[in-house]
Structures are given as structure tokens and as C-alpha cells.
Design an enzyme around this catalytic site. Sequence first.
Site, PDB file in Angstrom:
ATOM      1  CD  GLU A  69      -3.464  -6.480   3.644  1.00 26.62           C
ATOM      2  OE1 GLU A  69      -2.682  -6.646   3.295  1.00 26.62           O
ATOM      3  OE2 GLU A  69      -3.931  -5.725   4.346  1.00 26.62           O
TER       4      GLU A  69
ATOM      5  CD  GLU B 158      -3.328  -1.341   2.215  1.00 20.27           C
ATOM      6  OE1 GLU B 158      -2.905  -0.847   3.278  1.00 20.27           O
ATOM      7  OE2 GLU B 158      -4.264  -2.450   2.040  1.00 20.27           O
TER       8      GLU B 158
END
Length: 541
Positions: A382, A278
Site C-alpha cells: 500500500e 495495519e
Amino acid sequence: MKTLKLFIITLTILIGEFKPGNCDLPCRARDVGIEGRSIVCVCDANYCDTITKETPAKGTFVAYTSSNDGKRFEKSYGVVNGIGAAQYELSNESTQDDDSIESSLCIKNNVILRVMTSSKKQTIEGFGGSVTDAAGINWRKLSASAQEQLMNTYFGPEGLEYNMIRVPIAGADFSTHPYTYNELPWNDAALTNYSLSREDFDYKIPMIEMAKAMATDEVKITATAWSSPIWMKTNEAITGFGQIKPEFYQSYADYHMRFLEEYEKFNIKIWAITTTNEPINGVVPTVNFNSLGWFPRQLGRWVANNLGPTVRNSRFNETLILAVDDQRYIIPIWLRGMEKEDPKSIEYIDGIAIHYYGNFMPATVLTRIQKRYPGKILLSTEACEGPMPWDKYKVEVWSWDRASKYTRSILEDLNNFVVGWIDWNLCLDENGGPNWAHNYVDAPVLVYGERDEFIKQPMYYALGHFSKFIPRGSQVVEVSRMSTTTVPNIAVVTPEGNIVLVLHNTNTYETNVRVRISALRYIDVVLEPESIKTVEINPNS
Ligand SMILES: *[C@@H]1O[C@H](CO)[C@@H](O)[C@H](O)[C@H]1NC(C)=O
Ligand SMILES: *[C@@H]1O[C@H](CO)[C@@H](O)[C@H](O)[C@H]1NC(C)=O
Ligand SMILES: *[C@@H]1O[C@H](CO)[C@@H](O)[C@H](O)[C@H]1NC(C)=O
């Protein structure tokens, strides 16, 4: 009259689903009676429900159903119906009248789907979950035999047959403290003091070793760093607005290579690395856990000049590089920025890693990415429920709704060229931790160490409806809708040539589905209210 004749013939050869017993260990269900919640299945050192896959004989199918009202992989069986040549001669119908078959049967709530087996899309890599420190800590709370049960129920032949794992490189928020490798000495560009942590030896490596030993296929592992050592970062902190100092670009690439070397010592091969978890979190810092920011163009520069050449010129040259590893809505911007900075960065990457959260942008963005970057795989790396500030519950035990959200998301992803789907923590405690940053979330398996037991939530079964029945190498095929209503679905052709369908009934009422596998052959199944059904069809006659 022709139609009536055909109707009678069809009826006589139409055999519905029937339900013989099976030898799987059933779910040991626990229901706390919270209104609107489903059940969980309780496992311990001596017991855990199992699921064995049955091979359908020619011209038959096996179906597996899980539902809000408590079914878990319940098996049923049926046959492929067909209007054979003989019947056609008798009735003297032609295929153009085929649709009258459906109307003459007067199916209620009927959905008609046509599986276009020759219209092949992406090839599936697999499904799995993540070996975080938190997962390992919870797993280690169990007795040795309960630990085996837990890994078996995910990876074993009587479990979900997971074949993918994601593992953090050093710590993530799902650790008891924030850490990286080679934190000291400061500015150690050559990484002279790189060493794995206690968590690798106590939790992650043993968990991966057991998964590999139990799995029915090669377990492909994706590794991701959440942050570099803080001396490499502009803000010299584990979180917040911070990126890699340009003088340490090469060190951060080497930081990944060193991880591949250290895990290789334990005979653990890393199949793919992502370009940092991220990257937006270190650019727009809205989270308080381990992060490292990459602006799109910076990421392009680092991949083109450092990570890409370093991986390709090493003996780990076959390791895949998966870019971005973030929410789907930022991916187009990041890829364009990388491309603009240096087109070589796109050449170096093998694929794009995608997360699950805040998906206000429809999944069709993934198809657009696939079209723009053909030859790159899309992998979902994820997913979890409960992470958002507005989520009422972090852990919502027994939730069917969360299983339903997982199912919807996996179906959307697979229908938009995603090749695999990796869940977040394999297991957590009842509060959704441990997590040093208090970012608690839900997991398909929750561990109760003091009772030496663990529970499998509906989300576990939702994932299993895909992982268990869609083996690596299956190809997604087009499904077209031939009725006004439909149900979310996916169809694949397995390496053995069977058709596997996953059907999701989000309705609170029963839905009948006719699935045509060719112009003349079809199956009929009934979807129970709020249920997931996987059907494996042997199309040979
Ligand atoms: C069957 O259909 C064919 C043409 O489609 C026609 O020539 C033939 O006469 C028909 N036979 C009967 C018994 O209706
Ligand atoms: C190497 O790292 C360890 C922690 O893993 C630390 O205790 C030690 O001081 C470091 N060595 C040097 C020379 O900085
Ligand atoms: C990796 O290196 C080996 C040996 O040098 C070579 O045979 C292979 O083709 C390389 N693979 C890639 C993907 O570059």
C-alpha cells in the site's frame, strides 16, 4: 598518445541517442499553469495516450523518459558502445586502463555505473494498484468505453501492464460506509450468514474481471481484511482499541477462507492474503477508520494455531500468507513477537507485507529483515500521497514532486529485496474520495464523472516506469557506482536476458550517465532535469 588514439577510436564508434518518431498516442496534456506543477494527461471514451514497449535489437537500447517539464514516456534509441578486440589490438590498451576512457571523454556531471549482471538478487513478482470500493465507484461514473480506457491504460498491452491487485475483504475507509461480511447474527461463530456485499458485485468483481481480461500476464491478487465483524472484537466497534476475542480466533481465520470461496465462484483466484491491514491501528488507535488490532504475540498465536493450519489444510493451500501488512518501522518488532510466541507462525508465512507511510526508518531495515527471514518475500502492499495530517494537499493535481516520491520509494524498496509494489486506490475523485472516514488522499488517476473523463497524474507515469518495463520473473542485479556522484537507480535482468535500468534524476540540472554493462561495453545516456528514465538494453552483440 595511446590514450589519444583510443579517444579517437572511441569517438568514432560512440553514437549518441537519437530520436525517431513513434506511433504511440501522445499525452493529451493539460496544464493549468500552477507554478511548479507539471502536466496531467487527459483521457476519455475516445482517447487515451498509449505506450508500446519496443524490443531493442542486439547491441542497442530503447529509453523512455518522463519529466517535470512534460515528457511522458518519450522514446529514444541508442547503441551499446564497446571497445572491441580489434580496437584493443590497435591501441594496445589493456582493460586496466579502462577508466581512462571516462576521464578522456571529459563528461560533465558524469555518473558512472556498473551493472553487475552476474550478481543476482530477488525475483520480481510485479506491480499494480488496489481495487477498493472508492476506485470502483469512480470507475462506474464513466461511460462503458471510458471505463475500458481506464482499465486498459493500467493493465493493457498499450498501458502500464499492471499484473498485481490488492482488494479489501469487505469494506475499508475507501467505502461509503463501514461494513464487514456476516455482521448478523451476533456471535455467529460458524459464519452461517456469510455473503458478499453489493460493492463486490457492482464494483470490485467487475473491475477485477476487466483487469484480468486486459492484462498481458496473470494478475496476482492480494486480499486483506481491515476489520472482522464487530461481534468478534473486544471493543465491538469498527475502529478504536480492539482485537479479536480469543473464542473467535478460528472464526476469523474461516472468515478469510470464506472470502476465497466466494471469489472463486467468479473464477477469481486470490494469490495471497495478508494477516489484517495495519494491526497497529487497533493497538495504538490514532486513526478513525476500519481497524483490527494485533499485538505481536497475539498475531503469532493466531497465525500458528488458526490461520496457518486452516489455509494449509484447505484446497486453497497454495495461497500465500503475508504477515504484518504495516509500516516498515513496526515490522521487526511484530515479527520478533510472533517468533517468540510460536516459531511455527514464521514457518506458516510466505512473506511480509509493507506499507509506505511515515518512513523515517531507512529502507535498509528491509534488507535486515530479508537476512533474518530468508525465503520470505517482501511485498509493498500500500502506498499513496497526501494521507498525513500535515500534508498541505490531499489531492495535489499535476504534482511532479509526488511522482518523484513514488519513484524514490520504489527504487529504495527494490534495492532492499522487495519483490513487488502495489499502489493504493486505482482511481479516486477530485477530492481524493469517497472515504466514509474523510481520510482523503491522492491517486495516480482522478475521475471527473460529469465530464466522462479521467486524468493521469505524474504518479501514474512514475509507476509505469517500473511496471511496464520490469516483467514478472526479472531479477534485480547489483549496480556499483564508479564515480563520486550518482543517481538513484535499479537494474534488473529480464527473463529474455535484457538489462532494464530505471534512473531517477532528482537534480534540477542535466546529468550524464555512463552505464557499463561489462568491462568493455557501455551506454551513455543523458538524464534531463527532474526526470525518470527507463532504459532497456539488449546486451547481445
Ligand atoms: C603491446 O603490448 C604488449 C604487452 O602488453 C607488448 O609486448 C607489445 O610490444 C605492445 N605492442 C605495441 C605495438 O606497442
Ligand atoms: C444475514 O445478513 C443479512 C445482511 O447481509 C441480514 O439482513 C440478515 O438479517 C442476516 N440473517 C440473520 C439470520 O441474522
Ligand atoms: C496443496 O495440496 C495439493 C493437493 O492436496 C498438493 O498436491 C500440493 O502439494 C499442496 N501444496 C502445498 C503448498 O502445500
